[in-house]
Design a protein around this motif. Structure first.
Motif, short mmCIF file in Angstrom:
data_model
loop_
_atom_site.label_atom_id
_atom_site.label_comp_id
_atom_site.label_asym_id
_atom_site.label_seq_id
_atom_site.Cartn_x
_atom_site.Cartn_y
_atom_site.Cartn_z
N LEU A 262 -32.70 -30.33 19.64
CA LEU A 262 -32.86 -28.69 19.69
C LEU A 262 -31.75 -28.27 20.48
O LEU A 262 -31.33 -28.61 21.41
CB LEU A 262 -34.25 -28.66 20.29
N GLU A 263 -31.22 -26.96 19.82
CA GLU A 263 -30.24 -26.08 20.56
C GLU A 263 -30.99 -25.43 21.47
O GLU A 263 -31.72 -24.51 21.22
CB GLU A 263 -29.45 -25.55 19.70
N ASN A 264 -30.46 -25.03 22.56
CA ASN A 264 -31.16 -24.04 23.76
C ASN A 264 -30.15 -22.89 23.95
O ASN A 264 -29.12 -23.20 24.93
CB ASN A 264 -31.59 -24.84 25.00
N ASP A 265 -30.36 -22.07 23.01
CA ASP A 265 -29.37 -20.93 23.29
C ASP A 265 -29.81 -19.75 24.15
O ASP A 265 -30.03 -18.60 23.98
CB ASP A 265 -29.08 -20.32 21.80
N GLY A 266 -29.79 -20.06 25.56
CA GLY A 266 -30.30 -19.40 26.62
C GLY A 266 -31.72 -18.70 26.24
O GLY A 266 -32.17 -17.52 26.43
N GLU A 267 -32.52 -19.64 25.77
CA GLU A 267 -34.20 -19.20 25.63
C GLU A 267 -35.18 -19.90 26.64
O GLU A 267 -36.39 -19.46 26.66
CB GLU A 267 -34.28 -19.52 24.10
N VAL A 268 -34.71 -21.32 26.79
CA VAL A 268 -35.78 -21.92 27.69
C VAL A 268 -35.39 -22.48 28.88
O VAL A 268 -34.18 -23.01 28.85
CB VAL A 268 -36.21 -23.25 26.85
N PHE A 269 -36.06 -22.07 29.85
CA PHE A 269 -35.64 -22.11 31.23
C PHE A 269 -36.51 -23.00 32.11
O PHE A 269 -37.87 -23.18 31.95
CB PHE A 269 -35.14 -20.96 31.90
N TYR A 270 -36.01 -23.65 33.14
CA TYR A 270 -36.78 -24.16 34.29
C TYR A 270 -36.67 -23.22 35.39
O TYR A 270 -35.70 -22.97 35.92
CB TYR A 270 -36.38 -25.83 34.43
N ALA A 271 -37.83 -22.81 35.81
CA ALA A 271 -38.12 -21.88 36.93
C ALA A 271 -38.15 -22.73 38.31
O ALA A 271 -39.32 -23.24 38.54
CB ALA A 271 -39.16 -20.71 36.83
N ALA A 272 -37.09 -22.99 39.11
CA ALA A 272 -37.14 -23.70 40.28
C ALA A 272 -37.78 -22.95 41.46
O ALA A 272 -37.51 -21.73 41.59
CB ALA A 272 -36.01 -24.38 40.58
N ASP A 273 -38.82 -23.29 42.41
CA ASP A 273 -39.03 -22.80 43.51
C ASP A 273 -38.44 -22.95 44.77
O ASP A 273 -38.22 -22.29 45.70
CB ASP A 273 -40.75 -22.82 43.65
N ARG A 274 -37.75 -24.35 44.72
CA ARG A 274 -36.93 -24.54 45.88
C ARG A 274 -35.92 -25.79 45.77
O ARG A 274 -36.31 -26.66 44.77
CB ARG A 274 -37.71 -25.07 47.36
N PRO A 275 -34.92 -25.88 46.42
CA PRO A 275 -34.30 -25.13 47.25
C PRO A 275 -33.86 -23.83 46.79
O PRO A 275 -33.64 -23.69 45.19
CB PRO A 275 -33.33 -25.75 47.83
N TYR A 276 -33.42 -22.96 47.31
CA TYR A 276 -33.28 -21.37 46.75
C TYR A 276 -31.83 -20.77 47.61
O TYR A 276 -32.03 -21.02 48.87
CB TYR A 276 -34.21 -20.71 46.54
N GLY A 277 -30.89 -20.09 46.91
CA GLY A 277 -29.91 -19.36 47.52
C GLY A 277 -30.73 -18.12 48.26
O GLY A 277 -31.76 -17.62 47.90
#
Length: 296
Positions: A262-277
Motif C-alpha cells: 500500500l502507498e501512504n500518501d500522507g494519510e495514515v500516521f502513528y501518534a506517538a505520546d513520548r518522547p516529545y519535543g
C-alpha cells in the motif's frame, strides 16, 4: 558553619469546590481547583515549632468554601484576587499570598422537552482547563491568566528542514507534516488593569487569537508558531503585556505501509505520546518590565 532559613511558603493545595447557582429550574456550575500558598514571618515555626503565626491550612480550605458561598464565584481571576487579599490583609504575619485556580468546564445537557424544561443536567466538557494565579503582598497585586491542555492539530501547512545535522541525526527533512500540540499558555495582565478588566472577555479573546494564530501560520518550526501565537494575543489584548507558552510537539509519524503493498500518501500516521519535543518561550510587549512576583 552557620545555617539559615531560606525562602519558604506553605498552604492548602488543590481544594476542590463546585459552586452551583440556582436560578429557578436553570442551574449554573463553576467547578474549581484552588491552591493557596502563604509566606511571611514564618521563621519561628521552622526553627522552634512554634505555630503562633501560622494560619492552618485547614482554615485556608474552609475560607475557600466560605468565600464561594458568601461572595459567589464569578471569574476565577476575581476569586483568586479576593482570596489573596483576604489572607494578607487579615493576618499580620502573612506578607504574601499566592492563589492559583483551575476551572473545569461543563456543557449543559438540554432536556428533550426543550428550553422550557428544567435545566440542571451537565456533561463534563472536553475543553481545556482555564487557569489564574494571583499574588498580593499587602500593596500590589499581580495577575496571570491562562489555559492548559488545549489540544490542536494542523494536518498540513507545517514544514521542518534546514536544521543542524551531526552523526546522530536520523530525522528526515519534510516540507509537509502534521503539526499537533497541547497548549499551555499563560498571560500577565498590565499592572493598572488588575482587578479592573472584564476577565471573561479577555480570556475568550486570548483563546481565540491563540487558535487563529496556530491555524493561520504556515509553520517552518514550532518555535515560529509559538511566537506567532503569543504576538497575536498581545497585539489584540491591550490588558496583556506578556505571554508564556509551552508547546509539546505531539509527533505524528507516517506509517510505512509498503510491506502491505500500500502507498501512504500522507494519510495514515502513528501518534506517538513520548518522547516529545518541548518548545517553550515568552513573548512580551515592547518595554514591558520584568515582574518576578507574577511568576512565582
Amino acid at each position: 558553619m552557620s545555617v539559615v532559613l531560606g525562602t519558604n511558603r506553605y498552604g492548602k493545595a488543590e481544594t476542590r469546590v463546585v459552586r452551583v447557582v440556582k436560578n429557578g429550574g436553570t442551574h449554573e456550575i463553576r467547578d474549581l481547583n484552588v491552591s493557596v500558598a502563604l509566606s511571611g514571618d514564618m521563621a519561628e515555626t521552622h526553627l522552634t515549632g512554634g505555630n503562633s503565626k501560622v494560619l492552618p491550612t485547614d482554615t485556608q480550605k474552609n475560607t475557600v468554601y466560605a468565600f464561594a458561598k458568601e461572595h459567589g464565584v464569578g471569574e476565577i481571576e476575581e476569586f483568586a484576587l479576593l482570596l489573596a487579599r483576604h489572607f494578607v490583609d487579615s493576618q499580620p504575619s502573612i506578607h504574601l499570598a499566592r492563589v492559583a485556580v483551575e476551572e473545569y468546564f461543563w456543557d449543559r445537557v438540554e432536556p428533550a422537552g426543550g428550553p422550557g424544561e428544567r435545566r440542571h443536567s451537565f456533561v463534563r466538557s472536553g475543553r481545556e482547563t482555564r487557569t489564574a494565579v494571583a499574588h498580593y503582598d499587602g500593596e500590589r497585586a499581580t495577575l496571570v491568566s491562562g489555559l492548559k491542555d488545549l489540544v490542536v492539530l494542523n494536518t498540513t501547512g507545517s514544514e521542518f528542514w534546514g536544521y543542524l545535522k551531526d552523526r546522530y541525526t536520523t530525522l528526515a527533512e519534510t516540507r509537509d507534516r502534521v503539526l499537533a500540540t497541547q497548549v499551555t499558555a499563560t498571560w500577565r495582565h498590565v499592572g493598572h488593569t488588575v482587578g479592573r478588566s472584564d476577565y471573561a472577555k479577555s480570556y475568550a479573546r486570548a483563546r481565540r487569537h491563540l487558535l487563529e494564530a496556530f491555524a493561520e501560520t504556515h509553520s517552518l518550526s514550532l518555535q515560529q508558531t509559538l511566537y506567532a501565537m503569543g504576538a497575536r494575543v498581545i497585539e489584540n489584548g491591550p490588558e496583556i503585556c506578556e505571554v508564556r507558552l509551552a508547546l509539546p510537539n505531539k509527533h505524528h509519524f507516517l506509517v510505512d505501509l509498503a510491506p502491505f503493498g500500500l502507498e501512504n500518501d500522507g494519510e495514515v500516521f502513528y501518534a506517538a505520546d513520548r518522547p516529545y519535543g518541548l518548545i517553550e518561550g515568552t513573548v512580551l510587549r515592547e518595554g514591558t518590565p520584568d515582574d518576578t512576583l507574577a511568576w512565582r
